[in-house]
Write a protein that holds these residues in place. Structure first.
Motif, PDB file in Angstrom:
ATOM      1  N   ALA A 133       8.083   0.177  -2.454  1.00  0.00           N
ATOM      2  CA  ALA A 133       9.113   0.672  -1.531  1.00  0.00           C
ATOM      3  C   ALA A 133       9.040   2.191  -1.394  1.00  0.00           C
ATOM      4  CB  ALA A 133      10.498   0.253  -2.018  1.00  0.00           C
ATOM      5  N   VAL A 134       8.829   2.872  -2.498  1.00  0.00           N
ATOM      6  CA  VAL A 134       8.744   4.336  -2.456  1.00  0.00           C
ATOM      7  C   VAL A 134       7.486   4.791  -1.716  1.00  0.00           C
ATOM      8  CG1 VAL A 134       8.399   6.377  -3.921  1.00  0.00           C
ATOM      9  CG2 VAL A 134      10.168   4.721  -4.497  1.00  0.00           C
ATOM     10  N   LEU A 135       6.420   4.019  -1.836  1.00  0.00           N
ATOM     11  CA  LEU A 135       5.160   4.423  -1.215  1.00  0.00           C
ATOM     12  C   LEU A 135       5.043   4.021   0.249  1.00  0.00           C
ATOM     13  CD1 LEU A 135       2.575   3.599  -4.027  1.00  0.00           C
ATOM     14  CD2 LEU A 135       3.640   5.798  -3.500  1.00  0.00           C
ATOM     15  N   TYR A 136       5.644   2.895   0.638  1.00  0.00           N
ATOM     16  CA  TYR A 136       5.348   2.352   1.959  1.00  0.00           C
ATOM     17  C   TYR A 136       6.538   2.209   2.899  1.00  0.00           C
ATOM     18  CZ  TYR A 136       0.900   1.704  -0.228  1.00  0.00           C
ATOM     19  OH  TYR A 136      -0.266   1.948  -0.874  1.00  0.00           O
TER      20      TYR A 136
ATOM     21  N   PHE B   5      11.372   5.925   5.010  1.00  0.00           N
ATOM     22  CA  PHE B   5      12.550   6.683   4.572  1.00  0.00           C
ATOM     23  C   PHE B   5      12.437   7.113   3.109  1.00  0.00           C
ATOM     24  CE2 PHE B   5      16.669   6.612   2.400  1.00  0.00           C
ATOM     25  CZ  PHE B   5      17.266   7.711   3.001  1.00  0.00           C
ATOM     26  N   THR B   6      12.087   6.169   2.245  1.00  0.00           N
ATOM     27  CA  THR B   6      11.997   6.513   0.818  1.00  0.00           C
ATOM     28  C   THR B   6      10.788   7.406   0.536  1.00  0.00           C
ATOM     29  OG1 THR B   6      10.849   4.431   0.375  1.00  0.00           O
ATOM     30  CG2 THR B   6      13.231   4.482  -0.004  1.00  0.00           C
TER      31      THR B   6
ATOM     32  N   GLU C 141       9.580   9.687   2.514  1.00  0.00           N
ATOM     33  CA  GLU C 141       9.971  11.038   2.914  1.00  0.00           C
ATOM     34  C   GLU C 141      11.014  11.615   1.966  1.00  0.00           C
ATOM     35  OE1 GLU C 141      11.129  10.896   7.011  1.00  0.00           O
ATOM     36  OE2 GLU C 141       9.209  10.023   7.605  1.00  0.00           O
ATOM     37  N   LEU C 142      11.896  10.766   1.453  1.00  0.00           N
ATOM     38  CA  LEU C 142      12.919  11.208   0.508  1.00  0.00           C
ATOM     39  C   LEU C 142      12.295  11.815  -0.741  1.00  0.00           C
ATOM     40  CD1 LEU C 142      16.013  11.170  -0.117  1.00  0.00           C
ATOM     41  CD2 LEU C 142      15.602   8.982  -1.250  1.00  0.00           C
ATOM     42  N   PHE C 143      11.219  11.205  -1.232  1.00  0.00           N
ATOM     43  CA  PHE C 143      10.534  11.695  -2.429  1.00  0.00           C
ATOM     44  C   PHE C 143       9.380  12.649  -2.110  1.00  0.00           C
ATOM     45  CE2 PHE C 143      12.581   7.844  -3.969  1.00  0.00           C
ATOM     46  CZ  PHE C 143      13.109   8.291  -5.174  1.00  0.00           C
ATOM     47  N   HIS C 144       9.151  12.916  -0.835  1.00  0.00           N
ATOM     48  CA  HIS C 144       8.047  13.786  -0.394  1.00  0.00           C
ATOM     49  C   HIS C 144       6.699  13.263  -0.885  1.00  0.00           C
ATOM     50  CE1 HIS C 144      10.876  16.727   1.124  1.00  0.00           C
ATOM     51  NE2 HIS C 144      11.543  16.625  -0.018  1.00  0.00           N
ATOM     52  N   PHE C 145       6.532  11.946  -0.787  1.00  0.00           N
ATOM     53  CA  PHE C 145       5.280  11.312  -1.145  1.00  0.00           C
ATOM     54  C   PHE C 145       4.464  11.075   0.111  1.00  0.00           C
ATOM     55  CE2 PHE C 145       7.000   9.083  -5.211  1.00  0.00           C
ATOM     56  CZ  PHE C 145       6.794  10.236  -5.930  1.00  0.00           C
ATOM     57  N   SER C 146       3.206  10.751  -0.097  1.00  0.00           N
ATOM     58  CA  SER C 146       2.361  10.345   1.020  1.00  0.00           C
ATOM     59  C   SER C 146       1.944   8.898   0.792  1.00  0.00           C
ATOM     60  CB  SER C 146       1.134  11.254   1.126  1.00  0.00           C
ATOM     61  OG  SER C 146       0.332  11.119  -0.017  1.00  0.00           O
ATOM     62  N   MET C 147       1.429   8.269   1.826  1.00  0.00           N
ATOM     63  CA  MET C 147       1.007   6.880   1.695  1.00  0.00           C
ATOM     64  C   MET C 147      -0.327   6.832   0.954  1.00  0.00           C
ATOM     65  SD  MET C 147       0.519   3.912   4.576  1.00  0.00           S
ATOM     66  CE  MET C 147       2.024   4.385   5.357  1.00  0.00           C
TER      67      MET C 147
END
Length: 125
Positions: free
Chosen positions: A82-85, A88-89, A91-97
Motif C-alpha cells: 500500500a505504501v509503495l503502490y 496517496f500513501t 506521496e505521503l511518505f515521499h517514496f517512489s514506485m
C-alpha cells in the motif's frame, strides 16, 4: 542478548548496504529511501521467522500452524504494498514506485541479512 544484538547489527548493515548500492546505481534519494524501507520490512519479517524456533528447520517452522506469524507477515506485506503502490500513501511518505528488480534486491538483502542465523542454528545442532 548477544545474538539479538548481532541480528540487529546484521540487518542494519544490510539496510545501509542497500541504501549505498541504490545511490551508487544512480537512483534518486526517494527511490533509495524506498528501497531501503522495503529491505527493512522484509528483513524484519525474516527475523521473525528465524526466531520462531531454534530446534526446527525453517521449512518445518513455517509449515506449523502459527496464525500470529502469518497475520503479522501478511499485514506487513500488505502495508508495504500500500505504501509503495497507492499514490496517496506513496506521496505521503515521499517514496517512489519500486520496480521488480528493486523488489528482488530488497528481498535478497532482507533474507541474506538473517541467513547467518539459520546457519548458526544448523551448526549448533
Amino acid at each position: 542478548m548477544f545474538v539479538s544484538l548481532l541480528q540487529g547489527l546484521s540487518v542494519l548493515i544490510a539496510v545501509i548496504a542497500v541504501f549505498l548500492l541504490a545511490l551508487y546505481l544512480g537512483k534518486g534519494d526517494n527511490e533509495a529511501r524506498t528501497l531501503t524501507f522495503a529491505t527493512l520490512v522484509i528483513a524484519n519479517i525474516t527475523l521473525i521467522s528465524a526466531n520462531l524456533s531454534w530446534e526446527k528447520d525453517f521449512i518445518k517452522t513455517i509449515n506449523t500452524e502459527n496464525r500470529a506469524f502469518w497475520l503479522v507477515s501478511g499485514v506487513a506485506l500488505f502495508s508495504l504494498a500500500a505504501v509503495l503502490y497507492v499514490p496517496f500513501t506513496r506521496e505521503l511518505f515521499h517514496f517512489s514506485m519500486l520496480h521488480i528488480d528493486d523488489l528482488v534486491i530488497a528481498f535478497i538483502a532482507g533474507i541474506m541479512s538473517v541467513l547467518w542465523l539459520k546457519l548458526l542454528k544448523i551448526w549448533s545442532r
